[in-house]
Design a protein around this motif. Structure first.
Motif, PDB file in Angstrom:
ATOM      1  N   MET A 142       6.452 -14.469   2.547  1.00  0.00           N
ATOM      2  CA  MET A 142       5.627 -14.691   3.603  1.00  0.00           C
ATOM      3  C   MET A 142       5.236 -16.101   3.994  1.00  0.00           C
ATOM      4  N   GLN A 143       5.390 -16.825   2.835  1.00  0.00           N
ATOM      5  CA  GLN A 143       4.866 -18.227   3.088  1.00  0.00           C
ATOM      6  C   GLN A 143       6.002 -19.153   4.024  1.00  0.00           C
ATOM      7  N   TYR A 144       7.489 -18.567   3.220  1.00  0.00           N
ATOM      8  CA  TYR A 144       8.583 -19.482   3.859  1.00  0.00           C
ATOM      9  C   TYR A 144       8.901 -18.601   5.110  1.00  0.00           C
ATOM     10  N   GLY A 145       9.007 -17.487   5.189  1.00  0.00           N
ATOM     11  CA  GLY A 145       9.495 -16.824   6.636  1.00  0.00           C
ATOM     12  C   GLY A 145       8.595 -17.111   7.704  1.00  0.00           C
ATOM     13  N   LEU A 146       7.098 -17.225   7.522  1.00  0.00           N
ATOM     14  CA  LEU A 146       6.363 -17.694   8.678  1.00  0.00           C
ATOM     15  C   LEU A 146       6.587 -19.161   8.892  1.00  0.00           C
ATOM     16  N   PHE A 147       6.841 -19.847   8.037  1.00  0.00           N
ATOM     17  CA  PHE A 147       7.006 -21.272   8.408  1.00  0.00           C
ATOM     18  C   PHE A 147       8.520 -21.658   9.057  1.00  0.00           C
ATOM     19  N   LEU A 148       9.561 -20.589   8.508  1.00  0.00           N
ATOM     20  CA  LEU A 148      10.732 -20.977   9.428  1.00  0.00           C
ATOM     21  C   LEU A 148      10.547 -20.179  10.799  1.00  0.00           C
ATOM     22  N   LYS A 149       9.639 -19.309  10.800  1.00  0.00           N
ATOM     23  CA  LYS A 149       9.378 -18.690  12.641  1.00  0.00           C
ATOM     24  C   LYS A 149       8.510 -19.989  13.231  1.00  0.00           C
ATOM     25  N   GLY A 150       7.756 -20.636  12.402  1.00  0.00           N
ATOM     26  CA  GLY A 150       6.869 -21.637  13.311  1.00  0.00           C
ATOM     27  C   GLY A 150       7.653 -22.859  13.615  1.00  0.00           C
ATOM     28  N   ILE A 151       8.813 -23.086  12.922  1.00  0.00           N
ATOM     29  CA  ILE A 151      10.050 -24.171  13.373  1.00  0.00           C
ATOM     30  C   ILE A 151      10.708 -23.862  14.407  1.00  0.00           C
ATOM     31  N   ASP A 186       1.137 -11.399  16.263  1.00  0.00           N
ATOM     32  CA  ASP A 186       1.758 -12.451  16.084  1.00  0.00           C
ATOM     33  C   ASP A 186       1.119 -13.245  14.978  1.00  0.00           C
ATOM     34  N   TYR A 187       1.911 -13.300  13.878  1.00  0.00           N
ATOM     35  CA  TYR A 187       1.235 -13.916  12.809  1.00  0.00           C
ATOM     36  C   TYR A 187       1.594 -15.382  12.637  1.00  0.00           C
ATOM     37  N   THR A 188       0.409 -16.037  12.116  1.00  0.00           N
ATOM     38  CA  THR A 188       0.724 -17.568  12.134  1.00  0.00           C
ATOM     39  C   THR A 188       1.175 -18.238  10.786  1.00  0.00           C
ATOM     40  N   PRO A 189       2.020 -19.292  10.903  1.00  0.00           N
ATOM     41  CA  PRO A 189       2.235 -19.783   9.695  1.00  0.00           C
ATOM     42  C   PRO A 189       1.083 -20.404   8.990  1.00  0.00           C
ATOM     43  N   TYR A 190       1.217 -20.319   7.592  1.00  0.00           N
ATOM     44  CA  TYR A 190       0.267 -20.724   6.748  1.00  0.00           C
ATOM     45  C   TYR A 190      -0.126 -22.124   6.880  1.00  0.00           C
ATOM     46  N   SER A 191      -1.444 -22.483   7.081  1.00  0.00           N
ATOM     47  CA  SER A 191      -1.929 -23.855   6.727  1.00  0.00           C
ATOM     48  C   SER A 191      -1.809 -24.558   5.262  1.00  0.00           C
ATOM     49  N   CYS A 192      -1.849 -25.655   5.216  1.00  0.00           N
ATOM     50  CA  CYS A 192      -1.982 -26.382   3.852  1.00  0.00           C
ATOM     51  C   CYS A 192      -2.981 -25.686   2.955  1.00  0.00           C
TER      52      CYS A 192
END
Length: 514
Positions: free
Chosen positions: A307-316, A360-366
């Motif tokens: 979840m954490q990595y997949g949404l980050f990759l989506k965000g970039i 549309d899910y958002t990448p996790y913030s810090c």
């Protein structure tokens, strides 16, 4: 303050009906304006940005220093409350209204627990100090008069009797003691000056030079605001009947205030699965570096890591098609393609809004990574600065070639619980090698963007096809569960979506373990 719809204000209408006579306030009179629900939330978020700027500046610099003042002013100017740090605006302008209303909204949001009260109180006091010290002598005196703070200077005869003691307490400023004005106040009102041995004490009174009057005002404001927060807390149950405000107030203290990274539309199609490995070495933050290396090593990530990595990759900017190809290529090194399609492809499509609730899910913030879903045994998600043992983290930094100065700074902020500041210094250490005052890390995708900007030398980053840096490769990190705490600021745009997402996440996690 009333919540509801209203007609547009006349441009030059009187905005505040509280009778305030000075732009700088200690917020004694609640606002009587009517605001829409949208404005209610907008004003609260703008003030929260200001208070976060105050907090971050106080962490990085000594309060009152030139660097501190410069950083606070720069960050506040980015908000809709930019005018409050000026000394030439009146109580008729819109900024005054936002300042007035937003303070009382955050009172409601931050009176819910002792930790929230303490944080809000400290930031409001620091904001007041910053603003008061920018006022000129005439306006400072007007502020004292308006708020009935009638502190009168001691007589010349009394001053001459204690002049030697005043000069001794003045230290380097002893030469100005005979020309300075002094105020005699109970020592309990200036405990910070007493602690720093900056005032002369006699018979329970402190002799305070005019330039240090801010300490008296801070004590007065602290007492007032503490009392008001306690009263607001007792009245809070009455708001439980209003289902419009309570969820919003509850979520304000958990807001992520930065850019929305739900999808990097400008980069979609530019980033391919083959580029991820080189980008991870060059521009990924430590948390995503750890996840990438763990996946390359084990050819698998548990649910929290995906979840954490997949949404980050989506965000970039990795598209759904490329994401499916990326995950499939790595996972099928340890399993057959049918198993991947049955157990994991749904999760990937779900993150992109193609399955389940189609959100549309958002990448996790810090702070979402820091505060929620702490990693357990075998997990690789989380924040390395928050969830890694301190000695192990220091060892990893040294192995990466991080200099001793930067390692010491990173570890200091890590031990103090300022994990995002530690990440910012990690960014500095692995990029320019010097402190970058304009870089503040609040989101893994922001880290990626800042890194791309650094390497491209342009505002619009160019995406490299090969790694530009090979000397700072990170080793994988085990992230044990930690009991440290930090104020939470999770994602702002998708609070409800996150709750819905968790329902689907639980279902998918159960499918995986079945």
């Amino acid at each position: 303050m009333l919540i509801g719809s209203r007609t547009k204000r006349p441009k030059n209408s009187k905005l505040i009906k509280s009778g305030a006579e000075h732009r700088l306030q200690i917020y004694k009179v609640p606002p009587k304006e009517t605001v829409t629900l949208q404005e209610f939330e907008e004003y609260a978020v703008e003030r929260l940005k200001v208070l976060k700027a105050i907090e971050n500046a106080g962490i990085r610099h000594i309060r009152g220093s030139e660097d501190y003042n410069h950083l606070v002013e720069k960050e506040i100017k980015k908000t809709k409350l930019a005018k409050i740090i000026r000394t030439d605006y009146s109580t008729d302008c819109e900024e005054f209204m936002i300042d007035h209303i937003s303070h009382f909204i955050l009172r409601l949001a931050y009176c819910r627990s002792e930790d929230l009260k303490r944080w809000f109180l400290q930031q409001e006091l620091d904001l007041f100090r910053f603003r008061f010290l920018k006022e000129n002598a005439e306006d400072k005196q007007k502020f004292l008069k308006v708020n009935s703070l009638d502190y009168n200077p001691i007589s010349e005869d009394e001053k001459q009797r204690v002049l030697q003691d005043l000069m001794a307490s003045a230290g380097r400023n002893s030469t100005t003691a005979d020309t300075n004005e002094y105020f005699k106040v109970p020592f309990t009102e200036v405990l910070d000056l007493v602690r720093g041995r900056k005032v002369f004490l006699s018979r329970g009174f402190a002799y305070v030079p005019k330039d240090d009057m801010i300490s008296i005002l801070i004590t007065h404001y602290r007492a007032h605001l503490s009392q008001q927060l306690a009263m607001t807390s007792r009245a809070l149950p009455q708001l439980e009947e209003d289902n419009r405000l309570l969820p919003m107030l509850s979520g304000l203290s958990k807001r992520y205030l930065g850019q929305d990274y739900s999808s990097k539309k400008s980069n979609v199609g530019k980033i391919t699965a083959e580029m991820i490995d080189s980008l991870s070495k060059q521009s990924f933050p430590p948390c995503m570096q750890n996840l990438h290396q763990s996946m390359k090593r084990d050819h698998h990530l548990k649910h929290g890591g995906r979840m954490q990595y997949g949404l980050f990759l989506k965000g970039i900017g990795l598209s759904l098609e490329e994401a499916l190809r990326f995950w499939r290529t790595e996972f099928t090194k340890a399993m057959d393609g049918d198993k991947f399609d049955k157990q994991y492809s749904y999760n990937i499509r779900h993150n992109y809004g193609k399955e389940g609730k189609r959100a549309d899910y958002t990448p996790y913030s810090c702070n979402k990574i820091i505060m929620s879903n702490a990693p357990g045994p075998g997990d690789n998600h989380g924040c390395p600065f928050r969830h890694t043992d301190a000695d192990l983290l220091a060892q990893k930094l040294r192995l990466q070639g991080i200099s001793k100065d930067f390692t010491d700074k990173i570890m200091k902020y890590t031990r103090d619980g300022h994990y995002q500041i530690a990440c910012k210094y990690y960014f500095d250490a692995t990029h320019s090698g010097v402190e970058e005052p304009d870089v503040n890390i609040n989101h893994p995708n922001q880290y990626f963007d800042e890194s791309q900007h650094f390497y491209s030398g342009k505002k619009e980053a160019k995406l490299p096809n090969t790694p530009a840096r090979t000397g700072s490769q990170r080793s994988s990190q085990n992230t044990p569960r930690s009991q440290l705490s930090q104020n939470s600021q999770p994602t702002s745009q998708n609070t409800t979506v996150d709750d819905d997402m968790m329902d689907d996440d639980l279902c998918m996690a159960a499918m995986e373990t079945a």
